[in-house]
Design a protein around this motif. Structure first.
Motif, PDB file in Angstrom:
ATOM      1  N   ALA A 109       0.833  -1.207   0.000  1.00  0.00           N
ATOM      2  CA  ALA A 109       0.000   0.000   0.000  1.00  0.00           C
ATOM      3  C   ALA A 109       0.866   1.253   0.000  1.00  0.00           C
ATOM      4  N   PHE A 110       1.997   1.186   0.714  1.00  0.00           N
ATOM      5  CA  PHE A 110       2.890   2.346   0.750  1.00  0.00           C
ATOM      6  C   PHE A 110       3.512   2.594  -0.621  1.00  0.00           C
ATOM      7  N   ARG A 111       3.940   1.514  -1.293  1.00  0.00           N
ATOM      8  CA  ARG A 111       4.501   1.679  -2.635  1.00  0.00           C
ATOM      9  C   ARG A 111       3.462   2.222  -3.595  1.00  0.00           C
ATOM     10  N   GLU A 112       2.234   1.737  -3.473  1.00  0.00           N
ATOM     11  CA  GLU A 112       1.165   2.234  -4.347  1.00  0.00           C
ATOM     12  C   GLU A 112       0.907   3.715  -4.099  1.00  0.00           C
ATOM     13  N   LEU A 113       0.962   4.118  -2.843  1.00  0.00           N
ATOM     14  CA  LEU A 113       0.788   5.528  -2.524  1.00  0.00           C
ATOM     15  C   LEU A 113       1.868   6.370  -3.195  1.00  0.00           C
ATOM     16  N   LEU A 114       3.141   5.951  -3.047  1.00  0.00           N
ATOM     17  CA  LEU A 114       4.240   6.713  -3.624  1.00  0.00           C
ATOM     18  C   LEU A 114       4.114   6.814  -5.135  1.00  0.00           C
ATOM     19  N   ARG A 115       3.798   5.699  -5.792  1.00  0.00           N
ATOM     20  CA  ARG A 115       3.762   5.691  -7.250  1.00  0.00           C
ATOM     21  C   ARG A 115       2.529   6.370  -7.816  1.00  0.00           C
ATOM     22  N   GLY A 116       1.535   6.592  -6.977  1.00  0.00           N
ATOM     23  CA  GLY A 116       0.341   7.263  -7.444  1.00  0.00           C
ATOM     24  C   GLY A 116       0.344   8.761  -7.236  1.00  0.00           C
ATOM     25  N   LEU A 117       1.355   9.267  -6.548  1.00  0.00           N
ATOM     26  CA  LEU A 117       1.390  10.703  -6.263  1.00  0.00           C
ATOM     27  C   LEU A 117       1.805  11.494  -7.492  1.00  0.00           C
ATOM     28  N   ARG A 118       1.068  12.557  -7.770  1.00  0.00           N
ATOM     29  CA  ARG A 118       1.398  13.435  -8.881  1.00  0.00           C
ATOM     30  C   ARG A 118       2.482  14.437  -8.484  1.00  0.00           C
ATOM     31  N   VAL A 119       3.291  14.824  -9.457  1.00  0.00           N
ATOM     32  CA  VAL A 119       4.206  15.941  -9.270  1.00  0.00           C
ATOM     33  C   VAL A 119       4.072  16.870 -10.462  1.00  0.00           C
ATOM     34  N   TRP A 120       4.091  18.169 -10.174  1.00  0.00           N
ATOM     35  CA  TRP A 120       4.059  19.189 -11.216  1.00  0.00           C
ATOM     36  C   TRP A 120       2.874  19.026 -12.155  1.00  0.00           C
ATOM     37  N   ASP A 121       1.728  18.662 -11.592  1.00  0.00           N
ATOM     38  CA  ASP A 121       0.501  18.569 -12.386  1.00  0.00           C
ATOM     39  C   ASP A 121      -0.125  19.960 -12.470  1.00  0.00           C
ATOM     40  N   ILE A 122       0.726  20.946 -12.753  1.00  0.00           N
ATOM     41  CA  ILE A 122       0.343  22.360 -12.775  1.00  0.00           C
ATOM     42  C   ILE A 122       1.117  23.048 -13.886  1.00  0.00           C
ATOM     43  N   GLU A 123       0.736  24.263 -14.190  1.00  0.00           N
ATOM     44  CA  GLU A 123       1.509  25.056 -15.145  1.00  0.00           C
ATOM     45  C   GLU A 123       2.698  25.672 -14.419  1.00  0.00           C
ATOM     46  N   LEU A 124       3.896  25.399 -14.933  1.00  0.00           N
ATOM     47  CA  LEU A 124       5.113  25.877 -14.290  1.00  0.00           C
ATOM     48  C   LEU A 124       5.614  27.153 -14.956  1.00  0.00           C
ATOM     49  N   PRO A 125       6.266  28.012 -14.183  1.00  0.00           N
ATOM     50  CA  PRO A 125       6.801  29.240 -14.787  1.00  0.00           C
ATOM     51  C   PRO A 125       7.963  28.929 -15.719  1.00  0.00           C
ATOM     52  N   SER A 126       8.241  29.859 -16.617  1.00  0.00           N
ATOM     53  CA  SER A 126       9.384  29.715 -17.504  1.00  0.00           C
ATOM     54  C   SER A 126      10.604  30.347 -16.857  1.00  0.00           C
ATOM     55  N   PHE A 127      11.763  29.952 -17.324  1.00  0.00           N
ATOM     56  CA  PHE A 127      13.007  30.539 -16.842  1.00  0.00           C
ATOM     57  C   PHE A 127      14.026  30.507 -17.968  1.00  0.00           C
ATOM     58  N   ASP A 128      14.512  31.670 -18.367  1.00  0.00           N
ATOM     59  CA  ASP A 128      15.531  31.780 -19.406  1.00  0.00           C
ATOM     60  C   ASP A 128      16.857  32.092 -18.728  1.00  0.00           C
ATOM     61  N   PRO A 129      17.765  31.121 -18.631  1.00  0.00           N
ATOM     62  CA  PRO A 129      19.035  31.377 -17.928  1.00  0.00           C
ATOM     63  C   PRO A 129      19.882  32.461 -18.585  1.00  0.00           C
ATOM     64  N   ALA A 130      19.612  32.761 -19.859  1.00  0.00           N
ATOM     65  CA  ALA A 130      20.377  33.809 -20.527  1.00  0.00           C
ATOM     66  C   ALA A 130      20.108  35.179 -19.921  1.00  0.00           C
TER      67      ALA A 130
END
Length: 259
Positions: free
Chosen positions: A45-66
């Motif tokens: 159940a713990f492994r299923e929890l970890l593998r089911g978690l979303r990351v960055w399911d959002i619009e992320l800001p841009s970044f131009d290192p230049a």
């Protein structure tokens, strides 16, 4: 900072909401048939929890290192401010990593007190674990993670302790609660009971309200003078941007790193 702390890939444009675990076949027959509440079932159940978690399911800001400045401090201040404006909770919290005389590391979360031309400021009691470790090995690393904008900053360098007057001024600029906690002291020592802490805390709160300038001789302000600062901007397609600043030959050198 070679990858985002989570391991679940974010969905692409064609995602139907399924997670990567939906196609996972990692579990054995023993795990599949394990009784609820058993160690094997709990582990699955713990492994299923970890593998089911979303990351960055959002619009992320841009970044131009230049467009990044020649030194890291202005960019750090900008990113922290943007994290706060984006609603990231407690964007001034950070992880602090230190090591003892034998090289064994320890890490904890605490608050950033300032960031200026001298370095990144934080504070603690000299007798705490971090204080003892910094006394014998005055080097440390900091980590900031702002999930709401997919950004991380990593800072590494030498640490110096400020004098008693500056340390006292740092503490007395903070809240009554911070002063009360400082007056309790004994950080990292073994606690006999919750009742003992309650008595010490009540007495400290009373004194902090009565004496807002009460001294705490062990309270020490530390300043990390950065030698390396890395800025990490996450990307949903894993094309993360890593901009690294290294202080070399009296100036900052910028370089991009593979993600």
């Amino acid at each position: 900072m070679t990858d985002h702390p989570g391991h679940q890939d974010p969905p692409d444009a064609a995602s139907t909401g399924a997670t990567a675990h939906d196609s996972d076949t990692h579990g054995s027959d023993v795990h599949d048939s394990a009784a609820p509440g058993s160690d094997a079932a709990d582990a699955r159940a713990f492994r299923e929890l970890l593998r089911g978690l979303r990351v960055w399911d959002i619009e992320l800001p841009s970044f131009d290192p230049a467009t990044a400045p020649d030194e890291p401090l202005p960019l750090f201040r900008q990113w922290l401010r943007e994290a706060a404006e984006a609603g990231v909770p407690e964007p001034h919290t950070m992880t602090l990593a230190t090591a003892d005389a034998s090289g064994d590391p320890s890490v904890r979360t605490l608050m950033l007190h300032d960031a200026d031309e001298r370095g990144w400021h934080f504070a603690s009691h000299r007798g705490s674990r971090k204080g003892r470790e910094l006394a014998v090995r005055p080097r440390a690393a900091l980590g900031f993670y702002w999930a709401g904008v997919g950004r991380q900053v990593r800072v590494r360098g030498s640490v110096t302790a400020a004098g008693p007057e500056e340390s006292a001024a740092d503490l007395h600029r903070r809240s009554t609660g911070a002063l009360a906690a400082g007056l309790v002291g004994r950080q990292s020592e073994v606690l006999g009971s919750a009742e003992e802490l309650a008595r010490a805390s009540d007495a400290a709160w009373e004194r902090a309200r009565r004496e807002p300038e009460a001294p705490v001789p062990s309270w020490t302000l530390y300043v990390l003078c950065a030698e390396e600062v890395e800025f990490f901007q996450g990307d949903a397609q894993r094309r993360h941007i890593r901009l690294n600043y290294r202080y070399k030959g009296g100036r900052w050198v910028k370089e991009l790193l593979w993600p």
